[in-house]
Design a protein around this motif. Sequence first.
Motif, short mmCIF file in Angstrom:
data_model
loop_
_atom_site.label_atom_id
_atom_site.label_comp_id
_atom_site.label_asym_id
_atom_site.label_seq_id
_atom_site.Cartn_x
_atom_site.Cartn_y
_atom_site.Cartn_z
N ARG A 163 3.37 17.87 -0.88
CA ARG A 163 2.15 18.27 -1.57
C ARG A 163 1.47 19.43 -0.85
NH1 ARG A 163 -2.66 14.28 -3.75
NH2 ARG A 163 -4.00 15.93 -4.59
N ALA A 164 1.49 19.41 0.50
CA ALA A 164 0.89 20.50 1.26
C ALA A 164 1.62 21.82 0.99
CB ALA A 164 0.92 20.17 2.75
N VAL A 165 2.95 21.77 0.95
CA VAL A 165 3.74 22.97 0.65
C VAL A 165 3.45 23.46 -0.77
CG1 VAL A 165 6.08 23.85 0.33
CG2 VAL A 165 5.55 22.40 2.30
N HIS A 166 3.37 22.52 -1.70
CA HIS A 166 3.08 22.89 -3.09
C HIS A 166 1.71 23.56 -3.21
CE1 HIS A 166 1.62 22.13 -7.23
NE2 HIS A 166 2.89 22.37 -7.57
N ASP A 167 0.70 23.00 -2.53
CA ASP A 167 -0.63 23.59 -2.58
C ASP A 167 -0.66 24.96 -1.91
OD1 ASP A 167 -1.48 21.32 -3.84
OD2 ASP A 167 -2.33 20.38 -2.05
N ALA A 168 0.10 25.10 -0.80
CA ALA A 168 0.13 26.39 -0.11
C ALA A 168 0.78 27.46 -0.98
CB ALA A 168 0.88 26.25 1.21
N VAL A 208 0.81 -1.22 0.00
CA VAL A 208 0.00 0.00 0.00
C VAL A 208 0.84 1.27 0.00
CG1 VAL A 208 -1.72 1.32 1.29
CG2 VAL A 208 -1.93 -1.15 1.14
N ILE A 209 1.82 1.34 0.90
CA ILE A 209 2.51 2.62 1.12
C ILE A 209 3.22 3.13 -0.13
CG2 ILE A 209 4.17 3.85 2.54
CD1 ILE A 209 3.63 1.93 4.80
N PRO A 210 4.00 2.32 -0.87
CA PRO A 210 4.63 2.86 -2.08
C PRO A 210 3.62 3.37 -3.11
CG PRO A 210 5.69 0.82 -1.43
CD PRO A 210 4.46 0.95 -0.59
N ALA A 211 2.53 2.63 -3.30
CA ALA A 211 1.52 3.06 -4.26
C ALA A 211 0.82 4.34 -3.81
CB ALA A 211 0.49 1.94 -4.46
N ALA A 212 0.47 4.40 -2.53
CA ALA A 212 -0.18 5.60 -2.01
C ALA A 212 0.75 6.81 -2.08
CB ALA A 212 -0.63 5.36 -0.57
N THR A 213 2.03 6.61 -1.81
CA THR A 213 3.00 7.70 -1.90
C THR A 213 3.13 8.20 -3.33
OG1 THR A 213 4.24 6.74 -0.05
CG2 THR A 213 5.37 8.36 -1.41
N ALA A 214 3.24 7.28 -4.27
CA ALA A 214 3.39 7.66 -5.68
C ALA A 214 2.17 8.42 -6.18
CB ALA A 214 3.63 6.42 -6.53
N GLN A 215 0.98 7.99 -5.78
CA GLN A 215 -0.23 8.67 -6.23
C GLN A 215 -0.41 10.03 -5.58
OE1 GLN A 215 -3.64 6.02 -6.06
NE2 GLN A 215 -2.51 4.37 -7.02
N GLN A 216 0.29 10.27 -4.47
CA GLN A 216 0.32 11.60 -3.89
C GLN A 216 1.22 12.54 -4.69
OE1 GLN A 216 -1.12 13.23 -1.21
NE2 GLN A 216 -2.51 11.51 -1.00
N LEU A 217 2.25 11.99 -5.30
CA LEU A 217 3.24 12.80 -5.99
C LEU A 217 2.83 13.17 -7.41
CD1 LEU A 217 6.48 10.96 -4.79
CD2 LEU A 217 5.59 13.16 -3.98
#
Length: 307
Positions: free
Chosen positions: A284-289, A223-232
Amino acid sequence: MFLADAGVPTVSWNLLADLQEMWAYPFMVNAFRAGAIVSVVCAVVGWFMVLRRQTFAGHTLSVAAFPGASLAILLGVSTSLGYFGFCVAAALLIAALGRKGRDAGAEESAVTGTVQAFALASGYLFISLYKGLLEGPTALLFGSFLGITTGQVTLLAIVGAVLLAVLALIGRPLLFATVDPEVAAGRGVPVRLLSTVFLVLLGAATAEASQITGTLLVFALMVIPAATAQQLTARPGRSLALAVLIGFASCWLGLIAAYYQPYPLGFFVTTIAFTGYVLAHLGRAVHDALGRSRPRGRTPLSIGGAA
């Protein structure tokens, strides 16, 4: 434990010599080979699992690996046979009992939870029946890389190659059925069949990962690698490649850390992967901010023109 008897190795400034020393042991070579196979397969299958929102089904299939391995030990057969047998059987059971339609999600969750409860109960029954199993539950639940044999690596490679080949064949229609199942069904895509095939692939991939991370920590690679990649990134190809890279790095770095520290392998793999997931969320939070703080509607050129 081998490392405890020989003394825990220490890291030197000569990294090449450290790697040569580590790979001088056949069990470490097998561990790295198995880790490479499992991390790649789990990242690819896990990417579709996260996208299809079937992480609960993946968790249940990992739980099914526990009674499978326990029964194999009780019967005196290969634990790999127990892992794959129970995980694939649980996947077929979920696919057969799950109902399709408007309430498909709720129905699948109920069936999945029921299968998980039965699997856990069966696992502890098999453990209690085998009086000679001492620290077996810890190894089954949290993983160990010391007992991986060349035969197991060969089996993992064969199963992994078959899984990736099948997924390559059904990848495009499976992605279509995942993103928009109603439109896919209207265009003749066999959505129900694809769902069943994917659950079987998920069960086999979970059985592979369970032999490295243990049944409770299989999500570290699934789960974690896939979830991380889809966040990026939202691009499918790039996201899938990132998932494979993150899973591979987490597994190999975890193996190196476990070699030099007398702590469970699953802890290191999970911690490294989780660190990447947290950093991806922060990035992602920094990018959105920063995106929200930029002025909208007027560019430097338009401002200069207005002046």
